[in-house]
Design an enzyme around this catalytic site. Structure first.
Site, PDB file in Angstrom:
ATOM      1  N   SER A  18       0.812  -1.213   0.000  1.00 50.45           N
ATOM      2  CA  SER A  18       0.000   0.000   0.000  1.00 50.45           C
ATOM      3  C   SER A  18       0.842   1.258   0.000  1.00 50.45           C
ATOM      4  CB  SER A  18      -0.897   0.012   1.239  1.00 50.45           C
ATOM      5  OG  SER A  18      -0.092   0.101   2.414  1.00 50.45           O
ATOM      6  N   GLY A  20       2.683   1.917   2.643  1.00 49.59           N
ATOM      7  CA  GLY A  20       2.786   2.222   4.066  1.00 49.59           C
ATOM      8  C   GLY A  20       3.804   1.348   4.763  1.00 49.59           C
ATOM      9  N   VAL A  21       3.977   1.590   6.053  1.00 58.02           N
ATOM     10  CA  VAL A  21       5.017   0.896   6.811  1.00 58.02           C
ATOM     11  C   VAL A  21       4.686  -0.582   7.012  1.00 58.02           C
ATOM     12  CG1 VAL A  21       4.039   1.523   9.056  1.00 58.02           C
ATOM     13  CG2 VAL A  21       6.481   1.027   8.870  1.00 58.02           C
ATOM     14  N   ASP A  22       3.407  -0.921   7.199  1.00 57.45           N
ATOM     15  CA  ASP A  22       3.036  -2.304   7.502  1.00 57.45           C
ATOM     16  C   ASP A  22       3.352  -3.243   6.342  1.00 57.45           C
ATOM     17  OD1 ASP A  22       2.046  -1.608  10.050  1.00 57.45           O
ATOM     18  OD2 ASP A  22       0.126  -1.027   9.190  1.00 57.45           O
ATOM     19  N   SER A  23       2.906  -2.896   5.148  1.00 55.12           N
ATOM     20  CA  SER A  23       3.170  -3.772   4.002  1.00 55.12           C
ATOM     21  C   SER A  23       4.647  -3.777   3.636  1.00 55.12           C
ATOM     22  CB  SER A  23       2.323  -3.336   2.803  1.00 55.12           C
ATOM     23  OG  SER A  23       2.547  -1.991   2.461  1.00 55.12           O
ATOM     24  N   CYS A 103     -14.096  -3.040  -0.091  1.00 56.19           N
ATOM     25  CA  CYS A 103     -12.815  -2.994  -0.799  1.00 56.19           C
ATOM     26  C   CYS A 103     -12.011  -4.251  -0.504  1.00 56.19           C
ATOM     27  CB  CYS A 103     -12.034  -1.745  -0.381  1.00 56.19           C
ATOM     28  SG  CYS A 103     -10.490  -1.502  -1.293  1.00 56.19           S
ATOM     29  N   GLY A 128       0.022  -6.620   4.819  1.00 52.58           N
ATOM     30  CA  GLY A 128       0.449  -6.038   6.083  1.00 52.58           C
ATOM     31  C   GLY A 128      -0.656  -5.936   7.107  1.00 52.58           C
ATOM     32  N   CYS A 200     -10.177   6.975   1.460  1.00 52.73           N
ATOM     33  CA  CYS A 200      -9.154   7.417   0.515  1.00 52.73           C
ATOM     34  C   CYS A 200      -9.694   8.273  -0.619  1.00 52.73           C
ATOM     35  CB  CYS A 200      -8.398   6.212  -0.042  1.00 52.73           C
ATOM     36  SG  CYS A 200      -9.442   5.020  -0.928  1.00 52.73           S
TER      37      CYS A 200
END
Length: 389
Positions: A18, A20-23, A103, A128, A200
């Site tokens: 995405s 972001g940090v998690d993925s 989604c 993530g 989003c």
């Protein structure tokens, strides 16, 4: 204790990224474990949304740092149909939708998993998300994350079991602070990225978005008990059941939205006790365990979450209609503002395992997706307009 499943032998794995940090950390962990990794991002928005401007670039930078290939898939039309149309149509029908659940079901899982498996030839798709998967005879069981604050199983209540069977959750047994600390230790490009809690595709505020989508519609606020008109509003779709702030009506006491009538453009207001209830219907349930698809599985006593940020409560689930699979849910203690359009997620009695979920009271079914919708993608630039008073 349930252990999160991750393959021991080398596999080909697409990591849904995405930006972001998690993925990003999920991609690092899969690469570190020796798997053959490909980063994969779904292009979902046609305009200035963060998914368009940031996600593809940031995910690509992480893949470059990790030395793994990176791919994108154009799912803008699917996102427009399954998420944005659903969102707009739900509000027009007087419902309060949960676009992230839709989604997840249709875009982040069904469409993305299909592309990854059929076009990239992967064995699994890693994400993530904060949840735990355990192999089972029917595929996988889904359990809550060890991070109580970040657990995302509610948002998976309507994901197809066949897609979850192709999924990996590398962060399932980590906490968010641990993930961020690891990202910063590794100096990943996304280590300091901020988490957005906003929808989003709603770029300029919910009221402005709906005004542009549906148009302002003058209507009345009406007292639930007396039927007296208390004031005017600019559209019923601006409000949701249980709302207190932003009503703009001076009643001399705390008042809440107790009912929305889209046909007459009326918003009913009342006291907190008007919102208390224990019984409601659930339509179109999605079950993650095959045994729960049989009529003989009911009645079922389980934990129920009526919205993402609400604590679970114990309740009894009964089958109302075998043909439509509609359910009657009776909670063992009253809850406030059980909202049509939201998702009821069902868990086991210990609130550990996700069993499935469905739409509270009313829902709008999705018509079959058509490829011709690609020719008419919404332009988000139309939202970037001066805020109205």
């Amino acid at each position: 204790m349930t252990r999160n499943f991750l393959p021991g032998s080398k596999k080909r794995i697409a990591v849904a990224m995405s930006g972001g940090v998690d993925s990003s950390v999920a991609a690092y962990l899969m690469a570190k474990a020796g798997h053959e990794i490909v980063g994969l991002t779904a292009w979902t928005l046609n305009g200035p949304g963060k998914c368009c401007n940031d996600a593809l670039v940031n995910a690509g930078r992480v893949c470059e740092m990790l030395g793994v290939p990176y791919d994108t898939v154009d799912l803008r039309a699917e996102f427009s149909h399954f998420v944005m149309d659903y969102y707009n149509n739900s509000y027009e029908a007087g419902l309060t939708p949960n676009p992230c659940v839709e989604c997840n079901r249709y875009v982040k899982w069904e469409m993305l998993v299909r592309y990854a498996v059929e076009e990239l030839g992967v064995d699994y798709v890693a994400t993530g998300h904060y949840a735990i998967l355990e192999p089972a005879a029917h595929g996988v069981n889904v359990f809550r994350s060890v991070d109580e604050h970040k657990d995302q199983t509610y948002m998976m209540a309507r994901v197809y079991p066949k897609d979850l069977a192709k999924t990996l959750f590398p962060l399932g047994e980590m906490t968010k602070p641990e993930v961020v600390a690891l990202a910063r230790e590794l100096d990943l490009p996304t280590a300091y990225s901020k988490e957005s809690q906003d929808i989003c595709f709603v770029l300029n505020g919910q009221h402005n978005y709906m005004d542009l989508t549906l148009g302002k519609r003058k209507g009345n606020f009406v007292d639930t008990d007396t039927g007296k008109v208390l004031g005017e509003h600019d559209g019923y779709y601006r409000f949701t059941l249980g709302q207190r702030k932003g009503i703009g009506v001076a009643a001399g006491r705390p008042i809440y939205v107790t009912k929305i009538d889209p046909h007459t453009n009326t918003v009913y207001l009342g006291d907190a006790h008007h919102l208390e209830s224990t019984t409601f219907k659930v339509l179109a349930p999605n079950w993650l365990l095959p045994e729960l698809e049989a009529p003989g599985a009911f009645p079922l006593d389980c934990m129920v979450k009526i919205r993402y940020n609400s604590p679970p409560v114990m309740g009894r689930v009964e089958l109302l209609d075998e043909a439509s699979l509609s359910l009657k849910v009776t909670l063992f203690e009253p809850q406030s503002a059980i909202t049509p359009g939201q998702i009821a997620a069902f868990y086991d009695g210990e609130f550990r395992q996700l069993l499935g979920g469905g739409y509270i009271e009313r829902y709008l079914s999705h018509e079959a997706f058509s490829e011709t919708k690609r020719d008419n993608l919404p332009d988000l630039y139309c939202q970037v307009a001066p805020a109205t008073a």
